[in-house]
Write a protein that holds these residues in place. Structure first.
Motif, mmCIF file in Angstrom:
data_model
loop_
_atom_site.group_PDB
_atom_site.id
_atom_site.type_symbol
_atom_site.label_atom_id
_atom_site.label_comp_id
_atom_site.label_asym_id
_atom_site.label_seq_id
_atom_site.Cartn_x
_atom_site.Cartn_y
_atom_site.Cartn_z
ATOM 1 N N SER A 72 0.839 -1.122 -0.087
ATOM 2 C CA SER A 72 -0.005 -0.133 0.032
ATOM 3 C C SER A 72 0.962 1.395 -0.017
ATOM 4 C CB SER A 72 -1.208 -0.075 1.144
ATOM 5 O OG SER A 72 -0.070 0.070 2.347
ATOM 6 N N GLU A 73 0.160 2.304 -0.184
ATOM 7 C CA GLU A 73 1.069 3.703 -0.394
ATOM 8 C C GLU A 73 1.852 3.659 0.982
ATOM 9 O OE1 GLU A 73 2.101 7.561 0.916
ATOM 10 O OE2 GLU A 73 0.286 6.732 1.699
ATOM 11 N N LEU A 74 3.207 4.135 0.845
ATOM 12 C CA LEU A 74 3.988 4.246 2.162
ATOM 13 C C LEU A 74 5.077 5.342 1.778
ATOM 14 C CD1 LEU A 74 4.970 2.987 4.604
ATOM 15 C CD2 LEU A 74 6.778 1.690 3.227
ATOM 16 N N GLN A 75 5.267 6.363 2.682
ATOM 17 C CA GLN A 75 6.268 7.253 2.609
ATOM 18 C C GLN A 75 7.723 6.678 2.870
ATOM 19 O OE1 GLN A 75 5.843 10.940 5.271
ATOM 20 N NE2 GLN A 75 8.127 11.171 5.180
ATOM 21 N N VAL A 76 8.577 6.731 2.121
ATOM 22 C CA VAL A 76 9.887 6.093 1.922
ATOM 23 C C VAL A 76 10.908 7.253 2.085
ATOM 24 C CG1 VAL A 76 9.121 4.151 0.893
ATOM 25 C CG2 VAL A 76 9.851 5.986 -0.594
ATOM 26 N N ASP A 77 12.380 6.584 2.231
ATOM 27 C CA ASP A 77 13.222 7.688 2.314
ATOM 28 C C ASP A 77 13.756 8.154 0.873
ATOM 29 O OD1 ASP A 77 13.708 7.634 4.994
ATOM 30 O OD2 ASP A 77 15.361 6.325 4.744
ATOM 31 N N TRP A 78 13.692 6.962 -0.140
ATOM 32 C CA TRP A 78 13.759 7.152 -1.386
ATOM 33 C C TRP A 78 13.471 6.126 -2.208
ATOM 34 C CZ3 TRP A 78 17.399 4.683 -4.946
ATOM 35 C CH2 TRP A 78 18.331 3.636 -4.319
ATOM 36 N N THR A 79 13.222 6.387 -3.589
ATOM 37 C CA THR A 79 12.578 5.433 -4.456
ATOM 38 C C THR A 79 13.400 5.706 -5.626
ATOM 39 O OG1 THR A 79 10.499 4.527 -5.448
ATOM 40 C CG2 THR A 79 10.719 6.835 -5.216
ATOM 41 N N ALA A 80 13.397 4.686 -6.549
ATOM 42 C CA ALA A 80 13.975 4.479 -7.746
ATOM 43 C C ALA A 80 13.525 5.356 -8.712
ATOM 44 C CB ALA A 80 14.287 2.771 -8.360
ATOM 45 N N GLY A 81 14.508 5.804 -9.904
ATOM 46 C CA GLY A 81 13.955 6.732 -10.883
ATOM 47 C C GLY A 81 13.442 6.194 -12.180
ATOM 48 N N ALA A 82 13.236 4.715 -12.236
ATOM 49 C CA ALA A 82 12.724 4.040 -13.616
ATOM 50 C C ALA A 82 11.149 4.714 -13.771
ATOM 51 C CB ALA A 82 12.429 2.501 -13.060
#
Length: 338
Positions: free
Chosen positions: A179-189
């Motif tokens: 489910s939707e989640l706040q993260v530190d970082w995510t990939a740029g794909a």
């Protein structure tokens, strides 16, 4: 209420056939959204720009200002290419509300782009949001992460159950969220970025040729009060390492080592960077010992730990006293970028 505009940017470097496939999927998903698609050829020098332009003309994609094919004057890497695309703006000279970055080997599923747009529209503090990414065989790709740390470097290299359990809160790759989640970082794909955020913190740091550029951007955003989110309802199919050849590295390339070193030095200082490198090396030695004892498979490129330490020592020595460069630690650029 007027819907926000989107500029979808697809970066090509010697992958014209994949880029055309990604473009076709992006145009389909952008059909009912306000905005445009731009293909940036990252100075491929192999005829890609001409191939892409001709194919776009033949398929009628250039009609109606929905697609442009432009060429960067230099190959400065992923971040530089995306910066060039963002600077191009919309065809009427205005800037969009959101930039959607899409890899040349990534193909958005139905409503993938719309879901990202709607999330940013409804979440004012969100500066970026990334998609759920899966391989062409359906295998989920890890694209939601914690920021790298000394403990995280040690854990990632040791690959040992007891260590991973002890350092659970430092493991960089998060379990794939459902489910939707706040993260530190995510990939740029597949990543949508709010223009307002980019204007406040600046574009990608072009010191990074390849790798760690998204991590750095998300860290700068977090320091400025912007949030990064992961949105699994937005689904994208991704070939993965199709252009970098990462899965088949014979030796770790120096651009990866350079990017890693720059990330830690820039965000934590040289002493922390040195400690992170020692932690990665120490964890790697644990894995090597486990390989000797229990015949574990190789997980890193050949001579990875040796190359890691040589690279760190070269960066630590004053320029005049640096040791001769290891000819095997290649600076040759990948044939393709992401």
């Amino acid at each position: 209420m007027t819907h926000p505009t989107i500029l979808t940017i697809i970066l090509n470097y010697r992958t014209p056939e994949l880029t055309l496939r990604a473009t076709e999927a992006a145009l389909r998903e952008m059909q009912d959204l306000l905005g445009e698609v731009v293909i940036v050829d990252n100075c491929s020098g192999d005829g890609s720009f001409e191939t892409l332009t001709h194919a776009a003309q033949t398929r009628g994609w250039l009609d109606g200002a929905r697609l442009r094919v432009i060429q960067s004057p230099r190959n400065g890497g992923f971040g530089a290419g995306m910066n060039f695309g963002m600077a191009a703006g919309l065809s009427d000279g205005s800037q969009p509300d959101y930039y959607y970055l899409l890899n040349s080997d990534a193909f958005p599923e139905p409503q993938a782009i719309q879901h990202l747009r709607d999330f940013l529209t409804n979440t004012p503090k969100a500066g970026m949001v990334g998609s759920y990414v899966r391989g062409v065989d359906g295998t989920p790709h890890a694209t939601a992460f914690r920021f790298p740390s000394i403990a995280g470097e040690f854990e990632s290299a040791a690959r040992t159950g007891v260590i991973s359990r002890l350092l659970k809160a430092s493991i960089v790759a998060l379990p794939i969220p459902t489910s939707e989640l706040q993260v530190d970082w995510t990939a740029g794909a597949s990543l949508m970025i709010r223009r307002q955020m980019i204007e406040s913190i600046g574009n990608f740091d072009e010191t990074f040729f390849l790798y760690f550029e998204e991590t750095d951007l998300c860290r700068r955003a977090a320091r400025a009060g912007w949030h990064t989110h992961y949105l699994p309802v937005s689904e994208v199919q991704h070939v993965g390492s199709a252009s970098t050849g990462m899965n088949d590295w014979a030796r770790v390339p120096s651009y990866w080592l350079d990017s890693r070193q720059h990330y830690f030095c820039k965000n934590h200082g040289r002493l922390y960077a040195a400690a992170a490198t020692l932690a990665l090396w120490a964890g790697g030695m644990i894995w090597q010992l486990r390989r000797l004892i229990s015949n574990k498979p190789r997980r890193d490129p050949p001579r990875f730990l040796r190359d890691l330490i040589i690279h760190a020592l070269r960066r630590a020595l004053p320029v005049a006293r640096r040791a001769p460069r290891d000819p095997h630690l290649t600076d040759v650029l990948p044939e393709d970028l992401k």
